[in-house]
Design a protein around this motif. Structure first.
Motif, PDB file in Angstrom:
ATOM      1  N   PHE A  90       1.169  -5.766   1.592  1.00  0.00           N
ATOM      2  CA  PHE A  90       0.597  -7.020   1.124  1.00  0.00           C
ATOM      3  C   PHE A  90       1.634  -7.749   0.274  1.00  0.00           C
ATOM      4  O   PHE A  90       2.630  -7.142  -0.158  1.00  0.00           O
ATOM      5  CB  PHE A  90      -0.669  -6.740   0.318  1.00  0.00           C
ATOM      6  N   PRO A  91       1.429  -9.034   0.005  1.00  0.00           N
ATOM      7  CA  PRO A  91       2.411  -9.781  -0.792  1.00  0.00           C
ATOM      8  C   PRO A  91       2.686  -9.178  -2.176  1.00  0.00           C
ATOM      9  O   PRO A  91       3.776  -9.368  -2.730  1.00  0.00           O
ATOM     10  CB  PRO A  91       1.769 -11.168  -0.920  1.00  0.00           C
ATOM     11  N   ASP A  92       1.735  -8.426  -2.734  1.00  0.00           N
ATOM     12  CA  ASP A  92       1.956  -7.793  -4.039  1.00  0.00           C
ATOM     13  C   ASP A  92       2.729  -6.479  -3.951  1.00  0.00           C
ATOM     14  O   ASP A  92       2.972  -5.808  -4.957  1.00  0.00           O
ATOM     15  CB  ASP A  92       0.630  -7.563  -4.770  1.00  0.00           C
ATOM     16  N   GLY A  93       3.111  -6.082  -2.735  1.00  0.00           N
ATOM     17  CA  GLY A  93       3.891  -4.864  -2.538  1.00  0.00           C
ATOM     18  C   GLY A  93       3.078  -3.636  -2.177  1.00  0.00           C
ATOM     19  O   GLY A  93       3.646  -2.605  -1.799  1.00  0.00           O
ATOM     20  N   LYS A  94       1.754  -3.700  -2.279  1.00  0.00           N
ATOM     21  CA  LYS A  94       0.910  -2.556  -1.941  1.00  0.00           C
ATOM     22  C   LYS A  94       0.945  -2.295  -0.442  1.00  0.00           C
ATOM     23  O   LYS A  94       0.868  -3.221   0.364  1.00  0.00           O
ATOM     24  CB  LYS A  94      -0.528  -2.817  -2.383  1.00  0.00           C
ATOM     25  N   ASN A 151      -0.281  -1.416   3.183  1.00  0.00           N
ATOM     26  CA  ASN A 151      -1.498  -1.575   3.961  1.00  0.00           C
ATOM     27  C   ASN A 151      -1.840  -0.215   4.577  1.00  0.00           C
ATOM     28  O   ASN A 151      -1.136   0.279   5.463  1.00  0.00           O
ATOM     29  CB  ASN A 151      -1.261  -2.623   5.054  1.00  0.00           C
ATOM     30  N   ILE A 153       5.325  -8.252   5.891  1.00  0.00           N
ATOM     31  CA  ILE A 153       4.505  -8.640   4.749  1.00  0.00           C
ATOM     32  C   ILE A 153       3.404  -9.571   5.234  1.00  0.00           C
ATOM     33  O   ILE A 153       3.671 -10.605   5.853  1.00  0.00           O
ATOM     34  CB  ILE A 153       5.335  -9.385   3.672  1.00  0.00           C
ATOM     35  N   ASN A 207      -1.120 -10.792   4.778  1.00  0.00           N
ATOM     36  CA  ASN A 207      -2.396 -10.740   4.075  1.00  0.00           C
ATOM     37  C   ASN A 207      -3.499 -11.121   5.051  1.00  0.00           C
ATOM     38  O   ASN A 207      -3.231 -11.535   6.181  1.00  0.00           O
ATOM     39  CB  ASN A 207      -2.389 -11.686   2.871  1.00  0.00           C
TER      40      ASN A 207
END
Length: 210
Positions: A41-45, A47, A121, A123
């Protein structure tokens, strides 16, 4: 090679370089139909889950379904010749079909190389396909019924086989098939009978909601 990327997502700066390096290293391996990398995800987490090993050779079924990572998305790069061997089925008047119907069929013939490296990357948008999956499924019931048949087969983990049995009956009824015709079409009669009562309850519920 074929790499499917949504128009509102992005690749990492080294994504293409990474893919080409893996391809050069494994291009002569005839067991493979492609390579699987991580999405974030854009926050680095990440998927979903990381793979159990940094690089592992295994089928889509073993790594993505039977290991309980079915709701996650990964970055799959397929060898184009393998995709041509297993084209996406088309159902008249329907516009939506989960792509895993093809990934599962390929997974019964080939393995994939799974790599713990993020190259994608993305979402989920509120009006996207992922967020509205059930509504899309109901609008394309024949494809979803046939997808469910793939999940009912014996190489799939039991809980997903049961889920497949439920979906097979639900979407089959939405598509207008009688219970008898669905029973006759299924190769797994015991699973069909086990799934029938709860599937019919869900069918009547979904039919009125959607």
């Amino acid at each position: 090679m074929t790499f499917i990327v949504d128009s509102d997502d992005v690749l990492t700066d080294d994504a293409v370089e990474t893919i080409l390096a893996i391809y050069e290293q494994y291009k002569d391996n005839e067991e493979l139909c492609g390579y699987v990398f991580l999405r974030a995800f854009p926050d680095g987490k990440i998927n979903g889950k990381r793979f159990p090993e940094e690089m592992m050779l295994a089928s889509y079924i073993d790594v993505r379904i039977n290991s309980n990572d079915t709701k996650a998305d990964k970055a799959e790069v397929f060898l184009t010749r393998c995709l041509r061997e297993e084209p996406f089925p088309e159902y008249m008047g329907e516009k939506f079909l989960g792509e895993d119907i093809v990934w599962i069929r390929m997974g019964r013939r080939y393995k994939m190389l799974h790599i713990n490296k993020v190259i994608y990357i993305g979402n989920y948008m509120p009006d996207g396909l992922t967020k509205n999956r059930r509504r899309n499924n109901i609008s394309s019931p024949v494809g979803c019924m046939n997808r469910a048949l793939e999940f009912m087969k014996k190489d799939i983990r039991l809980k997903y086989r049961i889920k497949g049995g439920l979906q097979y009956i639900i979407y089959g009824r939405i598509a207008g098939y009688s219970l008898l015709s669905l029973y006759n079409k299924s190769c797994y009669k015991s699973l069909f009978i086990l799934s029938m009562s709860p599937a019919l309850l869900l069918y009547y519920k979904w039919k009125h909601i959607y």
